[in-house]
Design an enzyme around this catalytic site. Sequence first.
Site, PDB file in Angstrom:
ATOM      1  N   ASP A   1     -12.435  12.340  10.687  1.00 20.63           N
ATOM      2  CA  ASP A   1     -11.555  11.148  10.068  1.00 20.63           C
ATOM      3  C   ASP A   1     -10.217  11.718   9.929  1.00 20.63           C
ATOM      4  O   ASP A   1     -10.055  13.117   9.807  1.00 20.63           O
ATOM      5  CB  ASP A   1     -12.264  10.777   8.741  1.00 20.63           C
ATOM      6  CG  ASP A   1     -11.773   9.267   8.787  1.00 20.63           C
ATOM      7  OD1 ASP A   1     -12.604   8.230   8.901  1.00 20.63           O
ATOM      8  OD2 ASP A   1     -10.729   9.188   8.184  1.00 20.63           O
TER       9      ASP A   1
ATOM     10  N   ARG B   1       0.817  -1.124   0.267  1.00 20.75           N
ATOM     11  CA  ARG B   1      -0.146   0.038   0.159  1.00 20.75           C
ATOM     12  C   ARG B   1       0.885   1.387   0.102  1.00 20.75           C
ATOM     13  O   ARG B   1       0.235   2.188  -0.542  1.00 20.75           O
ATOM     14  CB  ARG B   1      -0.896   0.017   1.156  1.00 20.75           C
ATOM     15  CG  ARG B   1      -2.245  -1.084   1.127  1.00 20.75           C
ATOM     16  CD  ARG B   1      -3.002  -0.963   2.013  1.00 20.75           C
ATOM     17  NE  ARG B   1      -4.225  -2.045   1.894  1.00 20.75           N
ATOM     18  CZ  ARG B   1      -5.156  -1.974   2.934  1.00 20.75           C
ATOM     19  NH1 ARG B   1      -5.374  -1.263   3.888  1.00 20.75           N
ATOM     20  NH2 ARG B   1      -6.001  -2.748   2.651  1.00 20.75           N
TER      21      ARG B   1
END
Length: 292
Positions: free
Chosen positions: A161, A52
């Site tokens: 977030d 990732r």
Amino acid sequence: MNTATVSDFRAVMTNAGGPLLGDAEFQFLRDFVYKQCGIALSEQKRQLVQGRLLRRLRALGLKDFAGYCEVLRQDPDAELGELASAISTNVTSFFREMHHYDLLISELLPRWLEAKKPEGRLRIWSAGCATGEEPYALAMVLAEALERSGSKVDARILATDLSPQALEHANGGMYALDRMGGISDERRRRWFLRGEGRYEGMACVHPRLRELVTIQPLNLLHDWPMRGPFDAIFCRNVVIYFDKPTKQRLFDRYAKLLEPGGYLFLGHSESMHGLSDAFELVGRTVYRKRAA
């Protein structure tokens, strides 16, 4: 017979799929992520982290993970959101775990709105809002409850977030039609505007929902600018990434921000068992703050 060396293997892998995440760099990332985000990365996550983060290396023009670690050392805050986005999974949907919304619709919102008349204050926090489906679903049921009651209560939803990509999506309020399966046809017609032209196959949340939702970046492990109190906090499928001490600290902080008798909603695979005495279980992954 030729015997391949570790160096040979690393060279082959580097040429085939990009630089390898070495022991020292992985340990640095594990320590950094735990300190900054509360996420505990096991050795089994090394391959996932490597895969990732390769995109971040390319985006930053870095040739190896040592360079990436140096970026984090030089300016941790600048890259923290991107790192958190890469190693966590923002999987969400509208009206996920519908039993939580059923409780709001049938019991909690009518009770709160009646108690706060004529012009009180109602606050809900979506902590770990990802791409926005949760806070906008909450906004739908809140707007409908306000209409039914005729209430003038000052009602707002805070959505936070850590991921900048997720927050960008949430702020945009645009969703693919095939991602809206959890929304009834009636709510689709009422609360969304169908996209046209370049936005064909998309829908945009109604301005009324945007009025109810404030979207902000926030690291749950850092200082919180808001002081509450909140009537409810949704923190679903977030604490699964945290170890026990981090969960305990987080639940204690939530308790301090909740109204007496306020509610905390967790995800379907999460539990507060053995982690906090400040709450009592009152439903499926639904906890109520105990009286002082």
